[in-house]
Structure formats: C-alpha cells, structure tokens
Design an enzyme around this catalytic site. Structure first.
Site, PDB file in Angstrom:
ATOM      1  N   ARG A   1      13.761   4.396  12.041  1.00  0.00           N
ATOM      2  CA  ARG A   1      12.341   5.310  12.252  1.00  0.00           C
ATOM      3  C   ARG A   1      11.223   5.325  13.377  1.00  0.00           C
ATOM      4  O   ARG A   1      12.087   4.491  14.411  1.00  0.00           O
ATOM      5  CB  ARG A   1      11.467   4.957  10.963  1.00  0.00           C
ATOM      6  CG  ARG A   1      12.364   5.613   9.601  1.00  0.00           C
ATOM      7  CD  ARG A   1      11.797   5.258   8.326  1.00  0.00           C
ATOM      8  NE  ARG A   1      10.458   5.912   8.175  1.00  0.00           N
ATOM      9  CZ  ARG A   1       9.461   5.632   7.164  1.00  0.00           C
ATOM     10  NH1 ARG A   1       9.526   4.941   6.446  1.00  0.00           N
ATOM     11  NH2 ARG A   1       8.359   6.509   7.238  1.00  0.00           N
TER      12      ARG A   1
ATOM     13  N   ARG B   1       5.137  11.012  -2.491  1.00  0.00           N
ATOM     14  CA  ARG B   1       4.853  10.803  -1.130  1.00  0.00           C
ATOM     15  C   ARG B   1       6.138  10.795  -0.283  1.00  0.00           C
ATOM     16  O   ARG B   1       7.115  10.414  -0.403  1.00  0.00           O
ATOM     17  CB  ARG B   1       4.262   9.087  -1.021  1.00  0.00           C
ATOM     18  CG  ARG B   1       4.316   8.658   0.314  1.00  0.00           C
ATOM     19  CD  ARG B   1       4.341   7.137   0.191  1.00  0.00           C
ATOM     20  NE  ARG B   1       4.009   6.749   1.744  1.00  0.00           N
ATOM     21  CZ  ARG B   1       4.408   5.220   2.098  1.00  0.00           C
ATOM     22  NH1 ARG B   1       4.617   4.365   1.020  1.00  0.00           N
ATOM     23  NH2 ARG B   1       4.233   4.882   3.252  1.00  0.00           N
TER      24      ARG B   1
ATOM     25  N   GLU C   1      12.458  -9.574   1.986  1.00  0.00           N
ATOM     26  CA  GLU C   1      11.685  -8.444   2.344  1.00  0.00           C
ATOM     27  C   GLU C   1      12.424  -7.177   1.951  1.00  0.00           C
ATOM     28  O   GLU C   1      13.819  -7.138   2.280  1.00  0.00           O
ATOM     29  CB  GLU C   1      11.475  -8.598   3.798  1.00  0.00           C
ATOM     30  CG  GLU C   1      10.840  -7.269   4.306  1.00  0.00           C
ATOM     31  CD  GLU C   1      10.606  -7.557   6.170  1.00  0.00           C
ATOM     32  OE1 GLU C   1      10.877  -8.622   6.479  1.00  0.00           O
ATOM     33  OE2 GLU C   1      10.441  -6.303   6.635  1.00  0.00           O
TER      34      GLU C   1
ATOM     35  N   HIS D   1      12.911  -2.905   1.924  1.00  0.00           N
ATOM     36  CA  HIS D   1      12.283  -1.524   2.352  1.00  0.00           C
ATOM     37  C   HIS D   1      13.198  -0.320   1.641  1.00  0.00           C
ATOM     38  O   HIS D   1      14.556  -0.648   1.536  1.00  0.00           O
ATOM     39  CB  HIS D   1      12.097  -1.404   3.757  1.00  0.00           C
ATOM     40  CG  HIS D   1      11.098  -2.488   4.391  1.00  0.00           C
ATOM     41  ND1 HIS D   1       9.886  -2.288   4.282  1.00  0.00           N
ATOM     42  CD2 HIS D   1      11.549  -3.401   5.038  1.00  0.00           C
ATOM     43  CE1 HIS D   1       9.217  -3.309   4.904  1.00  0.00           C
ATOM     44  NE2 HIS D   1      10.274  -4.287   5.488  1.00  0.00           N
TER      45      HIS D   1
ATOM     46  N   PRO E   1       0.665  -1.237  -0.106  1.00  0.00           N
ATOM     47  CA  PRO E   1      -0.081  -0.066  -0.040  1.00  0.00           C
ATOM     48  C   PRO E   1       0.863   1.176   0.027  1.00  0.00           C
ATOM     49  O   PRO E   1       1.758   1.242   0.548  1.00  0.00           O
ATOM     50  CB  PRO E   1      -0.803  -0.066   1.366  1.00  0.00           C
ATOM     51  CG  PRO E   1      -0.021  -1.260   2.190  1.00  0.00           C
ATOM     52  CD  PRO E   1       0.384  -2.089   1.281  1.00  0.00           C
ATOM     53  N   ASN E   2       0.298   2.232  -0.994  1.00  0.00           N
ATOM     54  CA  ASN E   2       0.795   3.548  -0.868  1.00  0.00           C
ATOM     55  C   ASN E   2       2.036   3.709  -1.942  1.00  0.00           C
ATOM     56  O   ASN E   2       2.468   4.829  -1.705  1.00  0.00           O
ATOM     57  CB  ASN E   2       1.115   4.331   0.591  1.00  0.00           C
ATOM     58  CG  ASN E   2      -0.228   4.247   1.529  1.00  0.00           C
ATOM     59  OD1 ASN E   2      -1.229   4.530   0.828  1.00  0.00           O
ATOM     60  ND2 ASN E   2      -0.361   3.619   2.665  1.00  0.00           N
TER      61      ASN E   2
ATOM     62  N   TYR F   1      11.236   8.811   1.250  1.00  0.00           N
ATOM     63  CA  TYR F   1      11.402   7.644   0.006  1.00  0.00           C
ATOM     64  C   TYR F   1      12.016   8.100  -1.235  1.00  0.00           C
ATOM     65  O   TYR F   1      12.118   7.244  -2.219  1.00  0.00           O
ATOM     66  CB  TYR F   1       9.868   7.341  -0.057  1.00  0.00           C
ATOM     67  CG  TYR F   1       9.206   6.656   0.963  1.00  0.00           C
ATOM     68  CD1 TYR F   1       9.727   5.565   1.696  1.00  0.00           C
ATOM     69  CD2 TYR F   1       8.147   7.219   1.586  1.00  0.00           C
ATOM     70  CE1 TYR F   1       9.222   5.078   2.854  1.00  0.00           C
ATOM     71  CE2 TYR F   1       7.527   6.664   2.808  1.00  0.00           C
ATOM     72  CZ  TYR F   1       8.017   5.590   3.384  1.00  0.00           C
ATOM     73  OH  TYR F   1       7.498   5.010   4.464  1.00  0.00           O
TER      74      TYR F   1
ATOM     75  N   ASN G   1       8.156  -5.616  -0.994  1.00  0.00           N
ATOM     76  CA  ASN G   1       8.093  -4.396  -0.219  1.00  0.00           C
ATOM     77  C   ASN G   1       6.685  -4.347   0.343  1.00  0.00           C
ATOM     78  O   ASN G   1       5.869  -3.785  -0.530  1.00  0.00           O
ATOM     79  CB  ASN G   1       8.513  -3.273  -0.955  1.00  0.00           C
ATOM     80  CG  ASN G   1       8.424  -2.045  -0.094  1.00  0.00           C
ATOM     81  OD1 ASN G   1       7.938  -2.016   1.032  1.00  0.00           O
ATOM     82  ND2 ASN G   1       8.935  -0.801  -0.298  1.00  0.00           N
TER      83      ASN G   1
ATOM     84  N   ALA H   1       3.307  -0.799   4.736  1.00  0.00           N
ATOM     85  CA  ALA H   1       2.701  -0.876   5.926  1.00  0.00           C
ATOM     86  C   ALA H   1       1.947  -2.258   6.504  1.00  0.00           C
ATOM     87  O   ALA H   1       2.353  -2.328   7.746  1.00  0.00           O
ATOM     88  CB  ALA H   1       1.651  -0.050   6.183  1.00  0.00           C
TER      89      ALA H   1
ATOM     90  N   HIS I   1       4.278  -4.517   9.161  1.00  0.00           N
ATOM     91  CA  HIS I   1       4.120  -4.432  10.646  1.00  0.00           C
ATOM     92  C   HIS I   1       2.939  -4.940  11.087  1.00  0.00           C
ATOM     93  O   HIS I   1       2.818  -4.708  12.282  1.00  0.00           O
ATOM     94  CB  HIS I   1       4.432  -2.890  10.712  1.00  0.00           C
ATOM     95  CG  HIS I   1       5.372  -2.260   9.837  1.00  0.00           C
ATOM     96  ND1 HIS I   1       6.759  -2.548   9.973  1.00  0.00           N
ATOM     97  CD2 HIS I   1       5.494  -1.281   9.088  1.00  0.00           C
ATOM     98  CE1 HIS I   1       7.445  -1.954   9.248  1.00  0.00           C
ATOM     99  NE2 HIS I   1       6.586  -0.931   8.659  1.00  0.00           N
TER     100      HIS I   1
ATOM    101  N   ASP J   1       1.968 -16.053   6.851  1.00  0.00           N
ATOM    102  CA  ASP J   1       1.426 -17.093   6.648  1.00  0.00           C
ATOM    103  C   ASP J   1       1.512 -17.691   5.117  1.00  0.00           C
ATOM    104  O   ASP J   1       1.925 -18.575   4.877  1.00  0.00           O
ATOM    105  CB  ASP J   1       0.073 -17.392   7.115  1.00  0.00           C
ATOM    106  CG  ASP J   1      -0.151 -17.433   8.653  1.00  0.00           C
ATOM    107  OD1 ASP J   1       0.872 -17.533   9.443  1.00  0.00           O
ATOM    108  OD2 ASP J   1      -1.136 -17.437   9.234  1.00  0.00           O
TER     109      ASP J   1
ATOM    110  N   ARG K   1       7.688   0.642  13.359  1.00  0.00           N
ATOM    111  CA  ARG K   1       8.206   0.294  12.148  1.00  0.00           C
ATOM    112  C   ARG K   1       9.567  -0.672  12.360  1.00  0.00           C
ATOM    113  O   ARG K   1      10.026  -1.377  11.523  1.00  0.00           O
ATOM    114  CB  ARG K   1       8.751   1.167  11.345  1.00  0.00           C
ATOM    115  CG  ARG K   1       7.684   2.267  10.566  1.00  0.00           C
ATOM    116  CD  ARG K   1       8.098   3.321   9.727  1.00  0.00           C
ATOM    117  NE  ARG K   1       7.260   4.306   9.479  1.00  0.00           N
ATOM    118  CZ  ARG K   1       6.325   4.283   9.033  1.00  0.00           C
ATOM    119  NH1 ARG K   1       5.852   3.508   8.041  1.00  0.00           N
ATOM    120  NH2 ARG K   1       5.570   5.428   8.796  1.00  0.00           N
TER     121      ARG K   1
HETATM  122  C1  DQA Z   1       8.361   0.892   3.413  1.00  0.00           C
HETATM  123  C2  DQA Z   1       8.397   1.168   5.077  1.00  0.00           C
HETATM  124  C3  DQA Z   1       7.188   1.057   5.969  1.00  0.00           C
HETATM  125  O1  DQA Z   1       7.399   1.276   7.173  1.00  0.00           O
HETATM  126  C4  DQA Z   1       6.329   2.230   5.164  1.00  0.00           C
HETATM  127  O2  DQA Z   1       4.931   1.461   5.690  1.00  0.00           O
HETATM  128  C5  DQA Z   1       6.036   1.963   3.801  1.00  0.00           C
HETATM  129  C6  DQA Z   1       7.417   1.723   3.185  1.00  0.00           C
HETATM  130  C7  DQA Z   1       9.676   1.209   2.991  1.00  0.00           C
HETATM  131  O3  DQA Z   1       9.674   1.004   1.661  1.00  0.00           O
HETATM  132  O4  DQA Z   1      10.572   2.006   3.364  1.00  0.00           O
HETATM  133  O5  DQA Z   1       5.126   1.949   3.272  1.00  0.00           O
HETATM  134  O6  DQA Z   1       8.244  -0.430   3.454  1.00  0.00           O
END
Ligand code: DQA
Length: 146
Positions: free
Chosen positions: A109, A20, A100, A102, A12-13, A25, A76, A79, A82, A89, A113
């Site tokens: 941060r 953003r 994983e 980021h 998301p996002n 980022y 990635n 959110a 977390h 699962d 997180r």
């Molecule tokens: C993120 C870090 C996460 O905590 C955050 O919610 C994101 C982006 C990152 O790429 O740094 O949306 O995954």
C-alpha cells in the site's frame, strides 16, 4: 483472570470495519472478527479478551495490563502502527509476547504504511490475510507460549 488469557487489541477506525473501505478491509465487522477469535481461542485453550479503542492511551494502558494479566497480545494498532513511539515503548516495557497484526498487506500500500514503529518491539508481524491474520496471530501465540 485465567492464566491463559490473551488480549486482542484493536486501534483507531477498526470499529468501522464492514463499512470502512471494504475493498481493502473486507466486509466483516469487528464483531465478526471477535467471534472468529473467540472460536479459535476455544480451540487453542485461550480466553480471548478482545478490545478496541480510538485512543492511543487506552491501547498503552491495555498493553501494560496484559503484561500483568495475559500470556500474550495480538495487536492491530491500525494507524498508530505507523506513528506511535509510545506504543513501541509500551510493548518493550512488558514481558509477554506481542504479535503485530494487519488485515491488509501494508507493504503493498502507500509508502507511509511501510514503516511500522512497533515492528522492532514485537515478536512477529502478520499482515495481508484479512480476518485470518488474527487467527494466525492466535496460533502463533499458542505455539510460542507452550
Ligand atoms: C491496518 C493497516 C493500517 O495501515 C491502517 O491504518 C489501518 C488498518 C490493517 O489492518 O490493515 O487502520 O492496520
């Protein structure tokens, strides 16, 4: 699907990258990151299947799909990293390695997180290198799958 497909999944996002919180980022858009992944994928001999969704269930379905059709996953989860036991699962339910990813160094941060629900289920974690985190994840998938 070719046997060396990797899925690069975004939560998301991340569709809003570029506008953003650029101080955290960066200014690259998700399309820019996709292009970088495709270029790196070509170098490594991977077909990159790059996707984004704001919905947890999409990400879960795509992890299942990767278990059948890909040799590995870079995710990635944004959110959902977390919060999502369901993603944890799903990752444990598939046989392919999952990395994983980021952009930011989540450990530098906010405290919420610092905990990743998916970290215990993945093969490894890469964070803090901006868009280059994705490249490092593809390189890691290359070295552990060959
Ligand atoms: C993120 C870090 C996460 O905590 C955050 O919610 C994101 C982006 C990152 O790429 O740094 O949306 O995954």
């Amino acid at each position: 699907m070719v046997s060396s497909t990797v899925f690069v999944l975004n939560g998301p996002n991340l569709n809003a990258l570029g506008k953003r919180e650029p101080g955290i980022y960066g200014s690259q858009t998700l399309a820019d990151i996709e292009a970088l992944c495709r270029t790196e994928g070509e170098k490594l001999g991977f077909a990159v299947d790059f996707r984004q969704s704001n919905h947890e269930g999409d990400l879960i379905g795509w992890i299942h799909e990767a278990g059948d059709n890909a040799i590995g996953v870079a995710i990635n989860a944004a959110a959902y990293t977390h919060t999502s036991v369901a993603l944890h699962d799903a990752i444990r339910a598939v046989g392919v390695p999952v990395i994983e990813v980021h952009l930011s160094n989540v450990h530098a941060r906010e405290e919420f997180r610092h905990r990743s629900m998916i970290a215990p289920a993945v093969r490894g974690v890469i964070c803090g290198f901006g868009a280059h985190s994705y490249i490092l994840a593809l390189q890691a998938l290359s070295s552990i799958t060959r």
